[in-house]
Design a protein around this motif. Structure first.
Motif, PDB file in Angstrom:
ATOM      1  N   ASP A 100       0.857  -1.176   0.000  1.00 36.64           N
ATOM      2  CA  ASP A 100       0.000   0.000   0.000  1.00 36.64           C
ATOM      3  C   ASP A 100       0.902   1.238   0.000  1.00 36.64           C
ATOM      4  OD1 ASP A 100      -1.470   2.258   1.565  1.00 36.64           O
ATOM      5  OD2 ASP A 100      -3.083   0.892   0.942  1.00 36.64           O
ATOM      6  N   CYS A 137     -14.603  -7.551   5.152  1.00 32.96           N
ATOM      7  CA  CYS A 137     -13.555  -6.739   4.516  1.00 32.96           C
ATOM      8  C   CYS A 137     -14.070  -5.359   4.132  1.00 32.96           C
ATOM      9  CB  CYS A 137     -12.974  -7.481   3.316  1.00 32.96           C
ATOM     10  SG  CYS A 137     -12.071  -8.951   3.841  1.00 32.96           S
ATOM     11  N   ARG A 138     -14.689  -4.705   5.089  1.00 30.89           N
ATOM     12  CA  ARG A 138     -15.189  -3.344   4.873  1.00 30.89           C
ATOM     13  C   ARG A 138     -14.542  -2.331   5.813  1.00 30.89           C
ATOM     14  NH1 ARG A 138     -19.918  -3.450   1.651  1.00 30.89           N
ATOM     15  NH2 ARG A 138     -20.820  -5.524   1.556  1.00 30.89           N
ATOM     16  N   HIS A 139     -13.505  -2.743   6.540  1.00 26.36           N
ATOM     17  CA  HIS A 139     -12.844  -1.801   7.441  1.00 26.36           C
ATOM     18  C   HIS A 139     -11.382  -1.650   7.050  1.00 26.36           C
ATOM     19  CE1 HIS A 139     -10.901  -5.126   9.604  1.00 26.36           C
ATOM     20  NE2 HIS A 139     -12.046  -5.758   9.499  1.00 26.36           N
ATOM     21  N   ARG A 140     -10.734  -0.667   7.583  1.00 22.66           N
ATOM     22  CA  ARG A 140      -9.392  -0.266   7.166  1.00 22.66           C
ATOM     23  C   ARG A 140      -8.353  -1.383   7.236  1.00 22.66           C
ATOM     24  NH1 ARG A 140      -6.639   5.128   7.210  1.00 22.66           N
ATOM     25  NH2 ARG A 140      -4.449   4.645   7.495  1.00 22.66           N
ATOM     26  N   ASP A 141      -8.426  -2.261   8.218  1.00 28.20           N
ATOM     27  CA  ASP A 141      -7.413  -3.304   8.354  1.00 28.20           C
ATOM     28  C   ASP A 141      -7.684  -4.550   7.511  1.00 28.20           C
ATOM     29  OD1 ASP A 141      -5.789  -1.830  10.048  1.00 28.20           O
ATOM     30  OD2 ASP A 141      -6.988  -2.387  11.794  1.00 28.20           O
ATOM     31  N   CYS A 142      -8.852  -4.663   6.942  1.00 27.63           N
ATOM     32  CA  CYS A 142      -9.163  -5.752   6.002  1.00 27.63           C
ATOM     33  C   CYS A 142      -9.992  -5.141   4.887  1.00 27.63           C
ATOM     34  CB  CYS A 142      -9.933  -6.891   6.685  1.00 27.63           C
ATOM     35  SG  CYS A 142     -10.235  -8.274   5.544  1.00 27.63           S
ATOM     36  N   TRP A 143      -9.350  -4.269   4.108  1.00 28.63           N
ATOM     37  CA  TRP A 143     -10.085  -3.489   3.134  1.00 28.63           C
ATOM     38  C   TRP A 143     -10.214  -4.215   1.800  1.00 28.63           C
ATOM     39  CZ3 TRP A 143     -13.617  -0.178   2.937  1.00 28.63           C
ATOM     40  CH2 TRP A 143     -13.880   0.555   1.789  1.00 28.63           C
ATOM     41  N   GLY A 144     -11.472  -4.528   1.431  1.00 30.20           N
ATOM     42  CA  GLY A 144     -11.780  -5.062   0.114  1.00 30.20           C
ATOM     43  C   GLY A 144     -11.097  -6.370  -0.218  1.00 30.20           C
ATOM     44  N   GLN A 146      -8.152  -6.910  -1.415  1.00 29.81           N
ATOM     45  CA  GLN A 146      -6.754  -7.034  -1.002  1.00 29.81           C
ATOM     46  C   GLN A 146      -6.640  -7.434   0.465  1.00 29.81           C
ATOM     47  OE1 GLN A 146      -5.514  -3.276  -2.389  1.00 29.81           O
ATOM     48  NE2 GLN A 146      -6.094  -2.172  -0.525  1.00 29.81           N
ATOM     49  N   GLY A 147      -7.539  -6.960   1.293  1.00 31.30           N
ATOM     50  CA  GLY A 147      -7.545  -7.386   2.689  1.00 31.30           C
ATOM     51  C   GLY A 147      -7.891  -8.856   2.816  1.00 31.30           C
ATOM     52  N   HIS A 185      -4.470   4.592  -7.836  1.00 29.62           N
ATOM     53  CA  HIS A 185      -5.371   4.121  -6.787  1.00 29.62           C
ATOM     54  C   HIS A 185      -6.290   5.275  -6.418  1.00 29.62           C
ATOM     55  CE1 HIS A 185      -2.250   5.956  -4.117  1.00 29.62           C
ATOM     56  NE2 HIS A 185      -1.492   5.527  -5.119  1.00 29.62           N
TER      57      HIS A 185
END
Length: 193
Positions: A100, A137-144, A146-147, A185
């Motif tokens: 990232d 996977c909707r929060h910053r530490d598991c985003w989408g 890629q998370g 991005h």
């Protein structure tokens, strides 16, 4: 086997078939020997592999991990990417992701590489509970996607180096000479600048 460059186009979003043609043209100009393929549910002007699932948006990329799709070296590129140099030297033996650009400890999926099949555990884990995976996977530490990919891997992915740059972070004074790929991005998109 030679290098295969692959993208994904899911219908119903902001991307269209012309985005695939644009990227294919850049790949062919920079790395003429590469085969270009798109996983899609719509007609595209290149080799196409059908998407099997109705996973929305960026989660359609999880289908890259279906077993048996590829042989040899593979580089995946998001459609909002510019290829500005030969990408053949980026071919890898083990699964590799971007770092990232703002949080380098987190992997990013805008550019990925592998040899043969991508790690199948990613596809199997997502397919087992796609709605649960998307909800997690909707929060910053598991985003989408890629998370999810990073969480599902049995070990941390390798990372690409300085040949992959960010338009927003690295190209304020022009594209660096060492760049082969420019990642866009978010906004702006390459066709807007």
């Amino acid at each position: 086997m030679g290098l295969t460059v692959v993208s994904v186009l899911r219908s119903g979003g902001q991307y269209q078939a012309w985005h695939v043609s644009r990227l294919q043209g850049q790949v062919k100009a920079a790395t003429p020997s590469a085969r270009f393929v798109c996983l899609s549910d719509v007609s595209v002007d290149c080799d196409r592999i059908d998407l099997l699932h109705d996973w929305p948006g960026w989660f359609a990329k999880i289908e890259l991990f279906r077993p048996g799709l590829f042989a040899g070296s593979v580089i995946y590129l998001d459609l909002d990417t510019d290829v500005v140099g030969d990408i053949a030297p980026l071919a890898v033996r083990e699964f590799t992701m971007l770092s990232d650009f703002y949080r380098p400890d987190l992997p990013a999926s805008g550019v990925m590489g592998w040899c043969g099949d991508a790690p199948g555990e990613v596809y199997e884990a997502f397919r087992a509970d796609p709605h649960g995976a998307m909800a997690r996977c909707r929060h910053r530490d598991c985003w989408g996607d890629q998370g999810f990919i990073a969480a599902a891997l049995k070990r941390a992915p390798s990372r690409f180096g300085r040949e992959v740059v960010s338009y927003k972070v690295h190209c304020l004074k022009g594209v660096p000479d060492h760049a082969a790929i420019v990642a866009y991005h978010g906004v702006p998109k390459p066709w807007d600048v």
